[in-house]
Scaffold this active site. Structure first.
Site, short mmCIF file in Angstrom:
data_model
loop_
_atom_site.label_atom_id
_atom_site.label_comp_id
_atom_site.label_asym_id
_atom_site.label_seq_id
_atom_site.Cartn_x
_atom_site.Cartn_y
_atom_site.Cartn_z
N SER A 182 -25.08 -38.52 0.90
CA SER A 182 -25.62 -37.58 1.86
C SER A 182 -24.60 -36.57 2.38
O SER A 182 -24.97 -35.50 2.82
CB SER A 182 -26.24 -38.34 3.04
OG SER A 182 -25.30 -39.22 3.61
N HIS A 210 -32.09 -38.33 -0.43
CA HIS A 210 -31.88 -36.92 -0.78
C HIS A 210 -32.30 -36.59 -2.21
O HIS A 210 -32.09 -35.47 -2.67
CB HIS A 210 -30.41 -36.55 -0.55
CG HIS A 210 -29.98 -36.77 0.87
ND1 HIS A 210 -30.22 -35.85 1.87
CD2 HIS A 210 -29.40 -37.84 1.47
CE1 HIS A 210 -29.77 -36.33 3.01
NE2 HIS A 210 -29.27 -37.54 2.80
N LYS A 240 -37.33 -35.68 4.69
CA LYS A 240 -36.39 -34.69 4.14
C LYS A 240 -37.17 -33.76 3.21
O LYS A 240 -37.95 -32.96 3.70
CB LYS A 240 -35.21 -35.42 3.52
CG LYS A 240 -34.38 -36.03 4.66
CD LYS A 240 -33.27 -36.95 4.26
CE LYS A 240 -32.55 -37.40 5.54
NZ LYS A 240 -31.76 -38.60 5.37
C1 LIG Z 1 -31.45 -39.67 6.38
C2 LIG Z 1 -31.02 -40.86 5.62
C3 LIG Z 1 -31.57 -42.12 5.88
C4 LIG Z 1 -32.46 -42.38 7.06
O1 LIG Z 1 -33.72 -41.87 6.87
P1 LIG Z 1 -34.56 -41.48 8.18
O2 LIG Z 1 -35.96 -41.34 7.66
O3 LIG Z 1 -33.99 -40.21 8.68
O4 LIG Z 1 -34.42 -42.61 9.13
C5 LIG Z 1 -31.23 -43.15 5.05
N1 LIG Z 1 -30.35 -42.99 4.05
C6 LIG Z 1 -29.79 -41.79 3.78
C7 LIG Z 1 -28.85 -41.67 2.64
C8 LIG Z 1 -30.09 -40.70 4.57
O5 LIG Z 1 -29.51 -39.53 4.34
#
Ligand SMILES: *Cc1c(COP(=O)(O)O)cnc(C)c1O
Length: 385
Positions: A182, A210, A240
């Site tokens: 990320s 992602h 996302k």
């Molecule tokens: C954003 C993210 C999460 C958490 O997801 P949310 O739906 O925002 O709680 C988990 N793992 C990674 C790699 C992320 O970037």
């Protein structure tokens, strides 16, 4: 006069500020997008994970509105205690059919909870979880919650992982990794990790926060690599690229049923509102037909990388919408972000503990909604810094 407990917190907060680690929340006075109003100013933003530009897509908004009219705005209970509504069930079926037709899918209200549920379902005190050093914080928290042994390996280092797996005497083994890292934007070597999982009789948990919607024709990183396996547990998030909120696990039905029966982060929380599942069904339509958006994104990534050479900072290798410009010191990263901000360009600076010490960076996040001109404006602003 504040009491000693409050003073202790305040001292700690002061220390964080002195180390350049204080975080601030900027407030958006608009919908998410490439030109949000942030702290009162219209800016060109490279800050969201809304990679496909779906967060305020009219089709999703209409689906949410109709969903609210039909299903209300709250699920009212957990999935097991009366809160599981037809749109949740429909979305789970659609996700499984799209992502891995021989698997089963399960919805969660956040990715954080999904990781907690998956890891605690698969790992216990007698389990070793082998984790990439750059994994997302919530995968690490999940290992703590499972009370499993946490064996970390250097980023992307398959040989180091193999050595740790060979040396382990744990009764059960789980390999856990981000699919797209990320804060760096690079991909985990998933084919090699799956081979190791097969060789060492381990589960492979892949956090595709992602990659889902972006890679593998939208199906995510395992599809990008053409991977299928009963050992693979695929977690994707829906806040996302999918533009809404929530997450899913896609895995062998026995894994999913274990989570439903036993995983406390699944059992003891209220279901997300069904209206969000309605919006997500509309989002899946656009993701499935999203080739043009994904091509646009690939083009912007290539254009930005080309326009940014040469720069004084290190641009990490990445073919995904996450482009990390490593500056080093916390203050320098914040200063560079402020320079961009003064030109009404919003790129967040990422500092420890989100990234390792000494690698503070700008995390540039591209969206299919960015135009060539947007990308050129960012590159020009960075070259002038
Ligand atoms: C954003 C993210 C999460 C958490 O997801 P949310 O739906 O925002 O709680 C988990 N793992 C990674 C790699 C992320 O970037």
């Amino acid at each position: 006069m504040a009491n000693a407990l409050v003073r202790e917190l305040e001292r700690d907060l002061d220390n964080r500020r002195d180390e350049g680690l204080q975080r601030i929340r900027r407030t958006l006075d608009s919908a998410q997008g490439t030109r949000p109003i942030v702290d009162g100013a219209r800016v060109l933003a490279f800050a969201s994970n809304d990679y496909l530009g779906l967060a305020c897509d009219p089709a999703l908004v209409a689906a949410a509105r109709e969903g609210a009219a039909r299903w209300g705005v709250g699920a009212g209970a957990s999935h097991l205690a009366g809160g599981h509504q037809a749109p949740h069930a429909a979305l789970e079926a659609r996700l499984a059919a799209f992502v891995a037709p021989d698997a089963r899918a399960l919805l969660f209200s956040t990715g954080y909870l999904a990781n907690l549920a998956i890891v605690t379902a698969l790992a216990d005190r007698e389990t070793a979880v082998f984790a990439d050093r750059l994994n997302h914080a919530c995968l690490n928290d999940a290992v703590l919650l499972a009370r499993a042994q946490h064996v970390r390996y250097p980023h992307g280092d398959v040989d180091a992982l193999a050595a740790r797996l060979r040396a382990s005497t744990a009764r059960r083994k789980v390999i856990a990794t981000d699919a797209v890292f990320s804060m760096d934007g690079d991909l985990a070597p998933l084919p090699a990790l799956l081979e190791l999982a097969e060789a060492h009789d381990a589960w492979l948990v892949v956090d595709d926060a992602h990659g889902f919607g972006v890679l593998g024709d939208g199906r995510g990183t395992p599809s990008h690599f053409g991977l299928r396996s009963e050992r693979l547990v695929h977690m994707g998030t829906l806040g996302k690229a999918a533009g809404v909120a929530g997450a899913f696990a896609c895995a062998h039905p026995a894994v999913i049923e274990t989570i439903v029966q036993r995983a406390r982060p699944y059992v003891f929380t209220t279901a997300a509102p069904a209206m969000l599942a309605c919006a997500l069904l509309a989002s899946l339509d656009l993701i499935e037909q999203g080739a043009a958006r994904r091509q646009r994104l690939v083009r912007s990534v290539a254009r930005l990388r080309e326009r940014m050479e040469p720069l004084r900072w290190k641009l990490l290798p990445s073919q995904t919408p996450i482009q990390a410009l490593v500056v080093g010191g916390n203050d320098s990263a914040v200063a560079l972000a402020s320079h961009l901000w003064s030109q009404r360009i919003y790129v967040p600076a990422m500092r420890p503990p989100t990234v390792p010490r000494g690698t503070a960076r700008l995390r540039i996040s591209l969206s299919a909604a960015h135009t060539d001109d947007d990308v050129d404006a960012l590159a020009a602003a960075l070259r002038s810094a």
